[in-house]
Every structure is written in structure tokens, then in C-alpha cells.
Design an enzyme around this catalytic site. Structure first.
Site, short mmCIF file in Angstrom:
data_model
loop_
_atom_site.label_atom_id
_atom_site.label_comp_id
_atom_site.label_asym_id
_atom_site.label_seq_id
_atom_site.Cartn_x
_atom_site.Cartn_y
_atom_site.Cartn_z
N GLY A 156 -74.94 -0.26 -77.01
CA GLY A 156 -75.04 -1.25 -78.07
C GLY A 156 -73.70 -1.28 -78.79
CB ILE A 158 -73.00 2.41 -82.53
CG1 ILE A 158 -73.42 1.70 -83.83
CG2 ILE A 158 -72.39 3.78 -82.86
CD1 ILE A 158 -74.53 2.39 -84.61
CB THR A 232 -74.10 9.74 -84.77
OG1 THR A 232 -73.82 8.93 -83.64
CG2 THR A 232 -72.99 10.75 -84.97
NE ARG A 234 -83.34 6.62 -86.87
CZ ARG A 234 -82.29 6.03 -87.45
NH1 ARG A 234 -81.10 6.58 -87.37
NH2 ARG A 234 -82.43 4.91 -88.12
CD GLU A 262 -82.59 13.07 -90.35
OE1 GLU A 262 -82.52 12.20 -91.24
OE2 GLU A 262 -82.04 12.96 -89.23
CG HIS A 281 -79.33 10.43 -91.14
ND1 HIS A 281 -80.58 10.30 -90.61
CD2 HIS A 281 -78.68 9.28 -90.80
CE1 HIS A 281 -80.70 9.14 -89.98
NE2 HIS A 281 -79.54 8.50 -90.08
C1 DGY Z 1 -79.41 3.53 -89.73
O1 DGY Z 1 -78.99 2.56 -90.39
O2 DGY Z 1 -80.33 3.43 -88.93
C2 DGY Z 1 -78.73 4.84 -89.96
O3 DGY Z 1 -79.33 5.89 -89.32
C3 DGY Z 1 -78.62 5.16 -91.45
O4 DGY Z 1 -77.58 4.45 -91.91
#
Ligand code: DGY
Length: 326
Positions: A156, A158, A232, A234, A262, A281
């Protein structure tokens, strides 16, 4: 009469005050988390819900919402919301894609460098009054990102931004995505091969039933000795107990911004390990990005309450569900 809007998180006054002008704003009575029952009661008359990751929005809660038109989350991820239940009820779910791509990709790189160059460990070491001998040729030796083969799971926005950054570091990049998506400068491989061949694996896929434990015990076991897992995305993307075994035996290293539970419990065994860098997070936690996320979430909320199409909608099929389903 103003429409009712429920907020499940603390907001600064400059965001809350304009909301109070437009809506009757309901919120929880104290800083503690609301029980589903109390939330359900509050939701029974509310038209818009502004929320974040820390409060799961379950099917039962959505079912108690008689007038709810929109759930707007200040996050791109929507795994804390029962999307199917919202869609069935004709409730649009707004989220914040796009605006946190660069911040999150930067943090993934920060974790890669943090682990491979032992940044947090070195900081702890110096604060522990261990630096008594000046420069030493073998002090805190790490590994080079420029020499690493990095496997990016999920392409995606990111994941793609991470690939772009890695090219700048001169790393060799392997990629895998649920649907085939060639990326310039990266080599497509099957998922198991990515785990087996990468010095660093970084996870950038959404959490769904299919991706839960995508970093399974078997795949972690395939990773080469001293390889690094970066998460980074989940927490539940990783079989955390399998990762703990690999870290405890010092076979793997890791950089984690997200966890199964968390906040991370203060007695969690990760906290006693030097070969894992832990962050709370904070992938999207820059002032500019958080500002943009809130702006996007408010846009979604206002549109949804006004009965307009939610601009960043995670369940666009809701607009195909007939009004009679509500
Ligand atoms: C999201 O936006 O899903 C991140 O994990 C938190 O910013």
C-alpha cells in the site's frame, strides 16, 4: 436542535470548541475507558461518533446506535471497528488514509536503523555509566542497511514509501503483496521466500482475518539468524509469543511500534530484552501529521452527520446498501 456527536477520546480545546458550536457533544464522564454498556447508552441518540484506536467499536455497540450515521476514526486503520456490522447498519466509516504515509514510513526506517545500529541499546549503555574507555574498535558493532536485503510485506502507500526510502540507503529490496504489484527497483518474491531470504522484514499490511499472524511462528523460524523484524502496522500481524521465543534466544532482533496488547503491560518480557527496540504506537506521531489526520477525520464526521457522502470512507459499499436496511 443540534445533532448529537459522541467523542471517545480527549481532544484539545481548539478542536473541541468548534465541535461544540455545531453539535451537542457527548463524551465519557472521566478519563477511564467507557464500558460498552455506557457507550451504548450514549450512542442510542447520537448521529456521529468520533473515535480512535483505543476504543473498539463492536457490532453490539453499533447495534445499540439507533440514529448513528457515521463513525469517524482518527486513524487509517479500521480494525478496531466492526466494519461489516457498520455496513449492514448503513453506517459510513470514515478514516484518514494518505496523510500519515511519510511519517509512518520514516518511523519504519528509524526502527530499522535503531535496531541495526543499536541506537537505543547504546543510549542505555552510556546512561548506565559504562563509557569509561573512549573509542573502542569493537564497541556496539551493528549491521549496515546498505548491505541488507530488506523484505517489505504489503505494498500500500506506506509499503511503497518504505521501498522508496530503502533505495536511498542502497539496500536490496524484496517485496510481497496480497495482489501482484510490481515495484520499480524491488524484486517480487513469494511470502515464505521473503521471510527466508531477508535480513530485515518490515510489515505494512492492514490487519484483517487473512493477515493476522502473517509473521507466524513458522515464518519467523524461516528468517536467517540475527535477522530483524520491524512492525509499524498492527500487533496481531505477528505471533508475539513466537517472536518472544526468537528474541529470548537472541536468534532474531526486532523493532516494534505496535503490540498485541496496547499499552504494553509494564511486566511484558520484551522490556527485559536488549535486542528489541520498543515504541508506543507513534508511527503517525508528528505534529503536522496528527493535525492532518484530525482535519480529515472532522471532514468525514461533518459530511456523515450532514447526510453527505463521507470523503474518506472505509466501507464505500455502505452507499449501495439500501436505506431500508437501517
Ligand atoms: C493508524 O492511523 O492506523 C495508525 O496506527 C495510528 O496513527
Amino acid at each position: 436542535m443540534k445533532p448529537k456527536c459522541l467523542i471517545t477520546l480527549e481532544l484539545p480545546d481548539d478542536i473541541r470548541a468548534p465541535l461544540e458550536q455545531r453539535y451537542e457533544v457527548l463524551t465519557w464522564p472521566g478519563p477511564e475507558r467507557l464500558s460498552e454498556q455506557v457507550l451504548g447508552e450514549l450512542l442510542s441518540a447520537t448521529e456521529g461518533l468520533l473515535c480512535a484506536l483505543s476504543k473498539p467499536i463492536s457490532a453490539s455497540l453499533l447495534n445499540s446506535a439507533k440514529a448513528l450515521k457515521v463513525v469517524s476514526t482518527i486513524s487509517v486503520g479500521v480494525d478496531h471497528i466492526d466494519l461489516a456490522a457498520a455496513t449492514r447498519k448503513g453506517i459510513a466509516v470514515g478514516h484518514t488514509p494518505g496523510v500519515l504515509v511519510d511519517s509512518t514510513a520514516d518511523l519504519a526506517l528509524a526502527l530499522m536503523l535503531g535496531v541495526t545500529r543499536r541506537v537505543a541499546e547504546a543510549d542505555r549503555w552510556i546512561r548506565g555509566a559504562n563509557w569509561t574507555q573512549g573509542w573502542q574498535s569493537d564497541l556496539l558493532l551493528g549491521t549496515d542497511l546498505s548491505q541488507a536485503k530488506v523484505g517489505v510485506v504489503g505494498l500500500g502507500p506506506i509499503g511503497q514509501a518504505v521501498v522508496k526510502r530503502l533505495a536511498g540507503f542502497g539496500a536490496r529490496v524484496l517485496v510481497w503483496n496480497r495482489t501482484y504489484r510490481p515495484v520499480e527497483g524491488a524484486e517480487w518474491v513469494e511470502l515464505d521466500a521473503l521471510f527466508a531470504e531477508s535480513d530485515i522484514v518490515t510489515l505494512h499490511t492492514a490487519l484483517t482475518e487473512d493477515t493476522q499472524h502473517i509473521a507466524s511462528r513458522a515464518r519467523l523460524a524461516m528468517m536467517p539468524d540475527r535477522a530483524v523484524l520491524i512492525n509499524t502496522g498492527r500487533g496481531p500481524l505477528v505471533d508475539e509469543s513466537a517472536l518472544l521465543d526468537e528474541l529470548s534466544s537472541a536468534r532474531l532482533r526486532a523493532g516494534l511500534d505496535v503490540f498485541q496488547v496496547e499499552p504494553l503491560p509494564i511486566d511484558h518480557p520484551f522490556l527485559s530484552l536488549d535486542n528489541v527496540v520498543l515504541l508506543p504506537h507513534v508511527g503517525s506521531a508528528t505534529a503536522a501529521t496528527r493535525h492532518a489526520m484530525v482535519a480529515r477525520a472532522l471532514g468525514n464526521l461533518h459530511a456523515g452527520i450532514a447526510g453527505e457522502r463521507v470523503p474518506f470512507c472505509a466501507n464505500p459499499e455502505v452507499y449501495r446498501v439500501s436505506a431500508s436496511a437501517r
